[in-house]
Design a protein around this motif. Structure first.
Motif, short mmCIF file in Angstrom:
data_model
loop_
_atom_site.label_atom_id
_atom_site.label_comp_id
_atom_site.label_asym_id
_atom_site.label_seq_id
_atom_site.Cartn_x
_atom_site.Cartn_y
_atom_site.Cartn_z
N GLN A 1 -53.70 -3.27 -1.42
CA GLN A 1 -54.73 -4.27 -1.63
C GLN A 1 -54.44 -5.11 -2.87
O GLN A 1 -54.70 -6.32 -2.90
CB GLN A 1 -56.10 -3.61 -1.75
CG GLN A 1 -56.60 -2.97 -0.46
CD GLN A 1 -56.78 -4.00 0.64
OE1 GLN A 1 -57.43 -5.03 0.44
NE2 GLN A 1 -56.21 -3.73 1.80
N THR A 2 -53.90 -4.49 -3.92
CA THR A 2 -53.55 -5.23 -5.13
C THR A 2 -52.47 -6.26 -4.83
O THR A 2 -52.52 -7.41 -5.29
CB THR A 2 -53.06 -4.27 -6.23
OG1 THR A 2 -54.09 -3.32 -6.52
CG2 THR A 2 -52.71 -5.02 -7.49
N VAL B 1 -54.88 1.18 -2.71
CA VAL B 1 -55.08 0.27 -3.83
C VAL B 1 -53.83 -0.56 -4.08
O VAL B 1 -53.90 -1.76 -4.35
CB VAL B 1 -55.47 1.06 -5.11
CG1 VAL B 1 -55.49 0.13 -6.32
CG2 VAL B 1 -56.83 1.70 -4.92
N ALA C 1 -58.84 -2.85 -6.57
CA ALA C 1 -57.62 -3.61 -6.31
C ALA C 1 -57.69 -5.00 -6.93
O ALA C 1 -56.73 -5.47 -7.56
CB ALA C 1 -57.38 -3.71 -4.81
#
Length: 342
Positions: free
Chosen positions: A21-22, A18, A115
């Motif tokens: 992806q964030t 996450v 995300a």
């Protein structure tokens, strides 16, 4: 023992995914507008972060040397920026009956969308801070910390559509630092007004960042929809967000447009993003929670009150901010614009 969903989303594996992806979906980070500042990490605790600095320039002119007088010593002055730590969290839950009715796994869908959700929420906090330091879009005054960095924001001004004139004005406000502008953030209606006039250029994501990837090693294009190209306007990388502050309605709507130099906003983390999962066997439900503790700080300003962990409304309050840098050393300018898309 049967496998439950809490075994599928494993925090030790899921959290780094996450975070990556964030980062990839954060257009402000991908553009270089937001850059990490180690001093803002506040890993030792506290609600505020002090970043002391020496004033940019020495004052006074050369003195004339004579046999009968001595030089008058000058001094350099110190000041400090103050950032405020934001503590944020969110939880999502899904019941087994909902999954059966939908024919798919809601928790898997939540995990896939998490995300983007986090990147958007952090972006909202950043834009709230910008609203606070710049003040009213159309009735602004010198009480705003960055009033001197505003274009067409006073009650007597007449905002117009975004044009090269605004970029020239933004550069003029920053003086000899004006050529350091690298990005512009605008509402989608302002953006599509430019598209309608064929004023937006597109470059490959690698070209837009000198062939480099993001700080996390991800693709810059992911922050722009993943189509491999980055929009630019007058040489500035375009960030499109419908979360920028607006006022009015219909054809009378006025929009905030921000111009940035690289690193105009600093970021820090007091604690990294954490996720947890839980299974309620009595309710037949799965839950996922997250928490994040971070700071977004417009460089050259300070959080001027003692309010801790501010809400977005408090971040947007003009009286909570003050300016500590000289105008041209603050790498953000805001213009108020209208658009033909209303």
């Amino acid at each position: 023992m049967a496998t439950v969903r809490s075994d599928v989303i494993i925090p030790e594996v899921f959290t780094p995914y996450v975070i990556e992806q964030t980062t990839q979906r954060d257009a402000f980070l991908a553009s270089g507008v937001v850059q990490p500042m180690a001093e803002l990490n506040a890993t030792e605790g506290g609600d505020f972060v002090n970043v002391p600095f020496w004033k940019a320039n020495l004052s006074g002119d050369f003195e004339v040397l004579t046999d009968s007088s001595s030089l008058t010593p000058g001094k350099i002055q110190a000041d400090k920026q103050i950032g405020v730590i934001l503590h944020r969290g969110r939880a999502f839950e899904s019941r087994d009956l909902a999954a059966l009715a939908a024919g798919s796994d809601p928790m898997a869908a939540i995990g896939a969308k998490l995300a983007s959700y986090i990147a958007n929420q952090r972006q909202k906090d950043l834009l709230s801070a910008l609203s606070g330091v710049f003040g009213s879009i159309n009735a602004n005054d010198s009480n705003s910390a960055l009033f001197a960095n505003c274009i067409d924001s006073e009650s007597g001004d007449t905002p117009t559509g975004l044009s090269p004139k605004h970029i020239a004005k933004a550069k003029a406000i920053l003086g000899d630092a004006g050529d350091q502008l690298t990005a512009v953030c605008m509402h989608s209606k302002v953006y599509y007004s430019l598209v309608e006039r064929k004023l937006v250029d597109y470059v490959l994501a690698t070209d837009g960042n000198g062939g480099a990837a993001t700080a996390s090693g991800g693709s810059i294009a992911a922050a722009y929809g993943g189509n491999g190209s980055v929009p630019t306007y007058c040489g500035l990388r375009v960030i499109v967000s419908d979360d920028v502050a607006t006022t009015g309605s219909g054809a009378s709507t006025e929009y905030s447009t921000y111009f940035f130099t690289g690193g105009a906003v600093a970021s820090g983390e007091q604690a990294g993003l954490a996720t947890e999962t839980d299974r309620d066997i009595l309710a037949k439900s799965d839950a996922l929670s997250l928490d994040a503790h971070y700071c977004y700080h417009p460089v050259g300003t300070k959080w001027a009150v003692t309010t801790v962990n501010p809400t977005r409304a408090q971040l947007e309050t003009v009286a909570n901010w003050s300016k500590v840098y000289e105008t041209k050393n603050i790498g953000i300018v805001r213009a108020t614009n209208v658009t033909t898309m209303d």
